[in-house]
Design an enzyme around this catalytic site. Structure first.
Site, PDB file in Angstrom:
ATOM      1  CG  HIS A 133      -1.964  -1.028   1.258  1.00 59.83           C
ATOM      2  ND1 HIS A 133      -2.851  -1.228   0.225  1.00 59.83           N
ATOM      3  CD2 HIS A 133      -2.270  -1.958   2.207  1.00 59.83           C
ATOM      4  CE1 HIS A 133      -3.664  -2.242   0.542  1.00 59.83           C
ATOM      5  NE2 HIS A 133      -3.318  -2.697   1.728  1.00 59.83           N
ATOM      6  CG  ASP A 168      -3.124  -8.492   1.241  1.00 58.57           C
ATOM      7  OD1 ASP A 168      -2.207  -8.786   2.035  1.00 58.57           O
ATOM      8  OD2 ASP A 168      -4.104  -7.778   1.554  1.00 58.57           O
ATOM      9  CG  ASP A 257      -5.166  -9.857   4.168  1.00 57.12           C
ATOM     10  OD1 ASP A 257      -5.052 -10.495   3.097  1.00 57.12           O
ATOM     11  OD2 ASP A 257      -4.841  -8.658   4.282  1.00 57.12           O
TER      12      ASP A 257
END
Ligand code: ZN
Length: 375
Positions: A133, A168, A257
Site C-alpha cells: 500500500h 492479499d 488475510d
C-alpha cells in the site's frame, strides 16, 4: 530447483504497538514452524540472513522529502507534519526504529530479487515483504516503504519482464499505481471489492493508462466469496495473462488475510483454497520472487506461509503440526493442531449473486484487457 528463504530474528526488535493488528511475531512463528518441519534442512535450500537495504535503494521509488520524514521518525517521536505523509496514531504509527524496520524488509526483498535475477536459484521467499500500500510520498495501510515496487524496479533495471500477482485480501494499490502507465510490468490483483474494504480501489475498470493500458488487472471479489468462486476466477484469467505476457519473473504478494477467520476482512478462502492457488502460481512462474503480506490471524499466517514454502520446494507436508512447535505456539494462543485445519461450517458460503457478479468481472477482463496485452 534451488530456493532461498530470507529471514532474521532482528525483525522482532520492532513493534507497531500493543493494539496494532500487524504483529511482527507472526514472522517468527512462521520461521519456527518451517524449522520444526525440517524445511530448512534440504540440499536445495538456502537460508539467507536479512541485510538492510541502502538508503539509495528506497529512493528508487520514494521521494526524498518522505524518506527524510521517515528517518526523523526513526526515534519514535511524532513530528508536527507527519500526518501529511500518512503517519501518526492509527494504521501507520511512528514507532521506534520504523525506518530501520523498513530498511530490513526492503533489504530482504532485494536479496530475494538478486538471488533469482542472478540465476542462483528459481524461487526466493521474503515473508516480511509485500507492503503493497505504500505510496511514493505517503505511508498507507501498515506500509511505509513499498518493497514490491522497489524489487520490481530492480528486476526491470536488469532487463527482466515482470508479472506481479497480488492475492492479499486488500487491493495492491501502491504497486498498481507505480506501474499504471507502463507496459513493462503486468500487475494482477485479486482482492475483496473496494466497495466493502480498504483501500477502496481495485475495480475491474482500472486497467492502466497510456502505454500501460491493459497492463493493470483487477479481480474484485464480493464479501463471502469462497474457494470455488475464487479459484474459478483465478483460473479463467491469470494463466492466460501470464501466457500472453511471457514474464521472466513472477513477483507475488501472498497475503493470508483472505481466510474466513481473518479479523479484518470478509473474503472466505480456506487454507485448502490457498494451497491450490499457490500450486497454480508455482506452475505459472518461470522464476518466482515471493513476498509476504497481510494476515492478522497469526496461526493462519504461520501455517499458510509454511505450506507455501513447502510448495515452493516441492514437499508434501503431513498435517500433524510438530509437537515442538505446538508447545511454543500455544503460548501465543494458537489452538490449531493441524496444518490444514479449518472449521468447515463457514468457509463455503457461496451464493448465486456472487457467482453472477464474478462472471461479469471475468467477462469484462477477457473483453477489455486480454486483447491489449502483447508479448
Ligand atoms: Zn491485506
Amino acid at each position: 530447483m534451488k530456493t532461498a528463504f530470507i529471514y532474521t530474528d532482528a525483525y522482532l526488535d520492532y513493534d507497531y504497538g500493543p493494539t496494532h493488528p500487524l504483529r511482527i511475531i507472526r514472522l517468527k512463528l512462521t520461521y519456527d514452524l518451517i524449522i520444526a518441519y525440517g524445511l530448512h534442512d534440504l540440499p536445495s535450500v538456502q537460508f539467507i540472513p536479512t541485510v538492510k537495504a541502502e538508503e539509495k535503494d528506497l529512493a528508487a521509488f520514494h521521494s526524498e522529502e518522505y524518506l527524510n520524514i521517515l528517518k526523523q521518525g526513526n526515534n519514535g517521536i511524532l513530528l508536527g507534519d507527519a500526518s501529511l505523509y500518512g503517519l501518526g496514531p492509527g494504521d501507520n504509527p511512528i514507532f521506534p526504529g520504523l525506518y530501520d524496520w523498513s530498511l530490513l524488509v526492503t533489504g530482504a526483498t532485494l536479496q530475494a530479487v538478486d538471488f533469482v535475477a542472478a540465476g542462483k536459484g528459481e524461487i526466493a521467499f521474503n515473508i516480511a515483504g509485500g507492503l503493497h500500500h505504500a505510496m511514493r510520498s505517503r505511508a498507507s495501510g501498515f506500509c511505509y516503504i513499498n518493497d514490491p515496487v522497489i524489487g520490481i524496479k530492480r528486476l526491470l533495471s536488469r532487463g527482466k519482464r515482470v508479472v506481479y500477482i497480488d492475492i492479499d485480501a486488500h487491493h495492491g494499490d501502491g504497486v498498481q499505481k507505480a506501474f499504471y502507465e507502463t507496459n513493462q510490468v503486468l500487475t494482477i490483483s485479486l482482492h475483496e471489492s473496494g466497495h466493502t474494504l480498504f483501500p477502496g480501489t481495485g475495480f475491474e475498470y482500472e486497467i492502466g493508462e497510456g502505454e500501460g493500458e491493459g497492463y493493470s488487472v483487477n479481480l474484485p471479489f464480493p464479501p463471502y466469496a469462497g474457494d470455488e468462486i475464487y479459484l474459478w476466477a483465478f483460473e479463467e484469467v491469470v494463466p492466460e495473462l501470464v501466457h500472453i505476457f511471457q514474464p521472466d519473473v513472477v513477483v507475488t504478494q501472498l497475503g493470508v488475510d483472505t481466510f474466513y477467520d481473518d479479523p479484518l476482512t470478509n473474503i472466505h478462502l480456506s487454507i485448502l483454497g490457498y494451497e491450490r492457488v499457490l500450486k497454480k502460481i508455482k506452475d505459472l512462474a518461470p522464476r518466482w520472487v515471493a513476498l509476504g503480506g497481510g494476515g492478522y490471524n497469526i496461526s493462519n499466517v504461520a501455517r499458510a506461509w509454511t505450506l507455501a514454502w513447502a510448495i515452493m520446494n516441492g514437499i508434501e507436508l503431513k498435517d500433524q503440526l510438530p509437537e515442538s512447535f505446538l508447545r511454543e505456539a500455544a503460548k501465543m494462543g494458537v489452538e490449531e493442531r493441524e496444518l490444514r485445519e479449518h472449521p468447515k461450517a463457514r468457509h463455503d458460503i457461496q451464493n448465486e449473486e456472487n457467482k453472477v457478479e464474478m462472471e461479469r468481472v471475468v467477462h469484462y477482463i477477457k473483453e477489455t484487457v486480454f486483447p491489449r496485452i502483447k508479448r
